[in-house]
Design a protein around this motif. Structure first.
Motif, mmCIF file in Angstrom:
data_model
loop_
_atom_site.group_PDB
_atom_site.id
_atom_site.type_symbol
_atom_site.label_atom_id
_atom_site.label_comp_id
_atom_site.label_asym_id
_atom_site.label_seq_id
_atom_site.Cartn_x
_atom_site.Cartn_y
_atom_site.Cartn_z
ATOM 1 N N LYS A 8 0.777 -1.163 0.064
ATOM 2 C CA LYS A 8 0.081 0.050 0.302
ATOM 3 C C LYS A 8 0.753 1.238 0.179
ATOM 4 N N LEU A 9 2.336 1.024 0.208
ATOM 5 C CA LEU A 9 3.092 2.309 0.174
ATOM 6 C C LEU A 9 3.143 3.126 -0.949
ATOM 7 N N ASP A 10 3.511 4.263 -1.112
ATOM 8 C CA ASP A 10 3.641 5.232 -2.524
ATOM 9 C C ASP A 10 4.216 4.322 -3.506
ATOM 10 N N ASN A 11 3.690 4.251 -4.763
ATOM 11 C CA ASN A 11 4.276 3.282 -5.818
ATOM 12 C C ASN A 11 5.703 3.793 -6.101
ATOM 13 N N ASN A 12 6.278 4.620 -5.791
ATOM 14 C CA ASN A 12 7.624 5.099 -6.079
ATOM 15 C C ASN A 12 8.648 4.155 -4.885
ATOM 16 N N LEU A 13 8.061 3.551 -4.126
ATOM 17 C CA LEU A 13 8.792 3.021 -3.141
ATOM 18 C C LEU A 13 8.621 1.388 -3.159
ATOM 19 N N PHE A 14 9.588 0.862 -3.220
ATOM 20 C CA PHE A 14 9.688 -0.832 -3.492
ATOM 21 C C PHE A 14 10.571 -1.134 -2.124
ATOM 22 N N SER A 56 15.696 -1.665 -0.413
ATOM 23 C CA SER A 56 14.648 -0.830 -0.866
ATOM 24 C C SER A 56 15.179 0.203 -2.116
ATOM 25 N N LEU A 57 14.398 0.584 -2.990
ATOM 26 C CA LEU A 57 14.485 1.476 -3.969
ATOM 27 C C LEU A 57 13.546 2.447 -3.938
ATOM 28 N N PHE A 58 13.757 3.925 -3.800
ATOM 29 C CA PHE A 58 12.761 4.799 -4.044
ATOM 30 C C PHE A 58 13.041 5.992 -5.198
ATOM 31 N N LEU A 59 12.244 5.863 -5.829
ATOM 32 C CA LEU A 59 12.396 6.886 -7.191
ATOM 33 C C LEU A 59 11.947 8.260 -6.675
ATOM 34 N N GLY A 60 13.057 8.660 -5.745
ATOM 35 C CA GLY A 60 12.794 10.216 -5.272
ATOM 36 C C GLY A 60 13.932 10.394 -4.357
ATOM 37 N N ASN A 61 13.717 11.449 -3.454
ATOM 38 C CA ASN A 61 15.077 11.992 -2.594
ATOM 39 C C ASN A 61 14.906 11.370 -1.432
ATOM 40 N N ILE A 62 15.875 11.793 -0.489
ATOM 41 C CA ILE A 62 15.944 11.110 1.058
ATOM 42 C C ILE A 62 14.716 11.681 1.911
ATOM 43 N N THR A 63 14.765 13.056 1.642
ATOM 44 C CA THR A 63 13.775 13.876 2.413
ATOM 45 C C THR A 63 12.335 13.283 2.309
#
Length: 344
Positions: free
Chosen positions: A89-95, A118-125
């Motif tokens: 259910k997490l943000d689609n950019n987050l695996f 984990s891989l996140f399609l975005g920045n740390i903040t």
């Protein structure tokens, strides 16, 4: 990136295949049924696939990686239980993958360790904000995270040392040679804490078998289960991979290890999908059914076919197979069978 973009099969736009008559076909000349079948149904059942053309997808110029571990001392059961509630259910950019293994403590006892790569399609903040809201149990810190470009993230994810040149991705040399056994399951509902404790105890008893949980949801849940032969879409929290690697040689040793994976698979029966107990084609688990490609091939094929593809997709694959390779020239121990009447 499957939670963002689906699977590679969902992004294939063209293919070339040599059929049983020796013709080189493309998407247009093979037709949509055959194209559908070889994008997720196992191309080897239908011909020799020469090429696939895959749509490119967008990635940000910078992505974020983390890999944290938790052990029994660090409430591993609570963290794993929460992962089962939120991972799909997490943000689609987050695996966030969850890997569970048995390890030795400092005093030599066996204990459970969970690793979350984990891989996140975005920045740390942005990532920390999402984690604080959705998965605070993991206790992710800014210091756990690293921003890099996507190519470097692939290298890092699959265990190349930091700073490896991008060209490493072109290497065809296997770094390690191990024997391995893989099995799979699909998780439809979260496992209770009590259930997790019993599973972890079983794992400690078996010592060698590990789990890798891949989260679904996101884009995976939006694609119809009939769009491709691969049917495991909405309603799945995760795919479970059973893992056991070994380096020793010998048939007896192999059989002993393979049997351990079967014992854990059997133990997991109450927790996973049933009727059919679904499985993932890419692991080619011969334990769930084998085809001798004789008179019973349709019935033997149905045993594993329905687990890999579910009923409707399996029947459609059989239809395509019967049409394009009536005499079952392209066959293996888990290939798509032809309809029983095809041989008369």
């Amino acid at each position: 990136m499957m939670r963002k973009y689906g699977l590679s099969i969902d992004n294939i736009i063209e293919a070339e295949l040599v059929d049983v008559k020796g013709r080189l076909l493309n998407r247009e000349s093979m037709g949509e049924d055959l194209f559908w079948a070889i994008t997720g149904g196992g191309g080897a059942s239908f011909g020799v696939v020469i090429s696939y053309k895959i749509n490119l997808v967008r990635v940000p110029s910078s992505v974020t990686l983390f890999k944290v571990t938790r052990t029994s001392k660090q409430n591993v059961t609570n963290v794993a239980h929460r992962w089962l509630q939120v991972a799909d259910k997490l943000d689609n950019n987050l695996f966030i993958r969850m890997i569970i293994n048995v390890v030795n403590t400092t005093n030599g006892e066996k204990t459970i360790r969970a690793t979350f790569p984990s891989l996140f399609l975005g920045n740390i903040t942005t990532l920390i904000n999402i984690m604080d809201q959705s998965f605070p149990e993991l206790g992710l810190q800014t210091s756990d995270c690293q921003e890099m470009n996507w190519t470097q993230s692939v290298l890092r994810y699959f265990s190349s040392p930091p700073g490896s040149p991008d060209s490493t991705l072109l290497s065809r040399i296997r770094r390690t040679v191990v024997h391995l056994k893989r099995k799979s399951d699909y998780l439809k509902k979260p496992i209770s804490k009590q259930g997790l404790i019993s599973i972890f105890n079983k794992m400690v008893e078996l010592e060698r078998v590990g789990f890798i949980f891949n989260p679904y949801g996101g884009r995976m849940a939006e694609i119809s289960e009939f769009a491709k032969p691969f049917p495991h879409r909405a309603g799945n929290i995760a795919k479970i991979q059973y893992t056991l690697d070994w380096t020793e040689y010998g048939v007896d040793i192999a059989n002993r290890y393979i049997n351990l994976t079967r014992v854990l698979h059997e133990y997991m029966t109450p927790f996973v999908s049933n009727y059919p107990r679904e499985a993932f084609l890419n692991y080619r688990d011969l334990d769930i059914g084998v085809n001798h490609n004789g008179n019973n091939s349709f019935f033997e094929g149905s045993v594993y076919g329905v687990k890999y593809f579910k009923d409707t997709n399996f029947k459609r694959l059989v239809k395509v197979k019967t049409k394009v390779d009536r005499d079952n020239f392209f066959r293996n121990e888990q290939s798509i069978p032809t309809l029983p009447s095809a041989h008369h």
